[in-house]
Design an enzyme around this catalytic site. Structure first.
Site, short mmCIF file in Angstrom:
data_model
loop_
_atom_site.label_atom_id
_atom_site.label_comp_id
_atom_site.label_asym_id
_atom_site.label_seq_id
_atom_site.Cartn_x
_atom_site.Cartn_y
_atom_site.Cartn_z
CG ASN A 8 -1.78 1.24 1.33
OD1 ASN A 8 -1.91 2.00 0.36
ND2 ASN A 8 -2.39 1.45 2.49
CD1 TRP A 9 3.53 1.06 -2.86
CD2 TRP A 9 3.37 2.11 -4.83
NE1 TRP A 9 4.21 0.31 -3.79
CE2 TRP A 9 4.12 0.92 -5.01
CE3 TRP A 9 3.14 2.93 -5.93
CZ2 TRP A 9 4.64 0.55 -6.25
CZ3 TRP A 9 3.65 2.56 -7.18
CH2 TRP A 9 4.40 1.38 -7.32
CE LYS A 10 -0.21 3.29 4.83
NZ LYS A 10 -0.02 3.45 6.29
CG HIS A 100 -5.75 1.76 5.39
ND1 HIS A 100 -5.29 2.72 6.26
CD2 HIS A 100 -4.72 0.89 5.21
CE1 HIS A 100 -4.03 2.45 6.59
NE2 HIS A 100 -3.66 1.35 5.97
CD GLU A 102 -2.88 5.55 6.88
OE1 GLU A 102 -1.82 5.31 7.47
OE2 GLU A 102 -3.01 5.51 5.63
CD GLU A 178 -3.13 -2.45 7.49
OE1 GLU A 178 -1.97 -2.40 7.07
OE2 GLU A 178 -3.99 -1.60 7.21
N GLY A 184 2.82 1.95 11.07
CA GLY A 184 3.83 2.99 10.95
C GLY A 184 4.45 3.44 12.25
CB SER A 222 5.32 -1.91 12.25
OG SER A 222 4.93 -0.59 12.57
N GLY A 243 3.10 -1.30 4.31
CA GLY A 243 3.08 0.14 4.08
C GLY A 243 4.44 0.65 3.65
N GLY A 244 5.14 1.31 4.57
CA GLY A 244 6.41 1.96 4.24
C GLY A 244 7.44 1.05 3.60
#
Length: 266
Positions: A8-10, A100, A102, A178, A184, A222, A243-244
C-alpha cells in the site's frame, strides 16, 4: 494456499519518475524469478498514478489495486473527487483496498458507506482487501474482538442484503488485520497474538457463510524485512499488507520471499 503480499503506497511516491523507478526495479527482479510463485504480489498506488501503474503491470506477475473507491456509485455520477469501482477497474486495477484505518479516521467512513463500497467493488468484478483492526485504547481495554465483530459485520450485512453476490465475495475477498496502533509506529504485536486474532477472524467469517471458510487473512502493521519471516511461519497468517517497506523494492521483495519460503516448506 498461496500467500499474498500487498504494498500500500498510500500518498507516495511524490512523482511519476519515482513511481516508474520503483516499478522497474520490482519488475526486473520479479519477472526473472520463478521462486516467488507461491506468493502473489500486488501494489496499490495513489489514484493519480493508478492508470500508469495499471498499464505497466499488465501481463506481469504483479497485480494492481486501488487504495479506495466511491461509496456513492459503482460507475458514474455527480460526486466530485470520487473514483468509482468501474473507473479504477478501467484504469487497470483488479483489486481495491476498502476500510483502511486512515480512511476510517480521516474520512469518518461509516458502516453503511463501507458496505456500499464492497458491493460496488464486487459488482464491477474488483477483489477487495478489507481492513480491520483496533486502536491502542481499544487494545489496552481488551476490546479487540468486540471491535472486529463490529467491523466484520459489514461483510455479514452485505451477504444478507446481496445474497446473489455470495460466490463473488467468497472468491474475491481478503481480510487485512491491521491494529491501528501498529501502523507505521514500529510497535508490533507478537506472532501468537496475531495468529490468535486471525483464527478468530476466520472462524467469524465461516460463521457468516460456509463459502467464506477459505478467506485469506493478511497481517499489516509495521511489517518489514526483519520481522516478516516470523509472521510468515504462522499457518494462519496468509500474507502481509505492507506500508512503508513497500516503497523500496528490496524490502518489499524480502517480505515476499519470507512468505514464499514459508508456503513452500509448509
Amino acid at each position: 494456499m498461496q500467500a499474498w503480499v500487498i504494498g500500500n503506497w498510500k500518498q507516495n511516491p511524490a512523482t511519476m519518475s519515482e513511481v516508474n523507478a520503483l516499478l522497474e526495479t520490482l519488475l526486473a527482479t520479479v519477472t526473472d524469478d520463478s521462486d516467488r510463485t507461491s506468493c502473489q504480489l500486488m501494489v496499490a498506488p495513489s489514484c493519480v498514478h493508478l492508470a500508469t501503474v495499471g498499464q505497466r503491470l499488465q501481463n506481469t506477475p504483479i497485480l494492481c489495486a486501488a487504495q479506495d473507491i466511491s461509496a456513492h456509485s459503482d460507475s458514474t455520477g455527480a460526486y466530485t473527487g470520487d473514483c468509482s469501482a468501474q473507473q479504477v477497474a478501467d484504469a487497470g486495477a483488479s483489486w481495491t483496498i476498502v476500510g483502511h484505518s486512515e480512511r476510517r479516521q480521516y474520512h469518518q467512513e461509516s458502516h453503511d458507506a463501507l458496505m456500499y463500497k464492497l458491493k460496488h467493488a464486487f459488482t464491477q468484478n474488483l477483489g477487495v482487501i478489507f481492513c480491520v483492526g483496533e486502536t491502542q485504547e481499544q487494545y489496552d481495554n481488551k476490546q479487540t474482538l468486540e471491535v472486529l465483530n463490529d467491523q466484520l459485520a459489514v461483510v455479514k450485512d452485505l451477504l444478507d442484503k446481496a445474497s446473489h453476490l455470495a460466490k463473488t465475495i467468497a472468491d474475491n475477498l481478503i481480510i487485512a488485520y491491521e491494529p491501528v496502533w501498529a501502523i507505521g509506529t514500529g510497535k508490533v504485536p507478537t506472532v501468537d497474538e496475531v495468529s490468535t486474532t486471525h483464527d478468530y477472524i476466520k472462524t467469524t467469517l465461516a460463521g457468516f457463510s460456509e463459502a467464506l471458510t477459505q478467506t485469506r487473512v493478511l497481517y499489516g502493521g509495521s511489517v518489514n524485512a526483519d520481522n516478516a519471516e516470523s509472521f510468515a511461519a504462522s499457518p494462519v497468517i496468509d500474507g502481509a499488507l505492507v506500508g512503508g517497506a513497500s516503497l523500496k523494492a528490496e524490502s518489499f521483495l524480502a517480505i515476499a520471499d519470507a512468505f514464499a519460503r514459508a508456503k513452500k516448506s509448509g
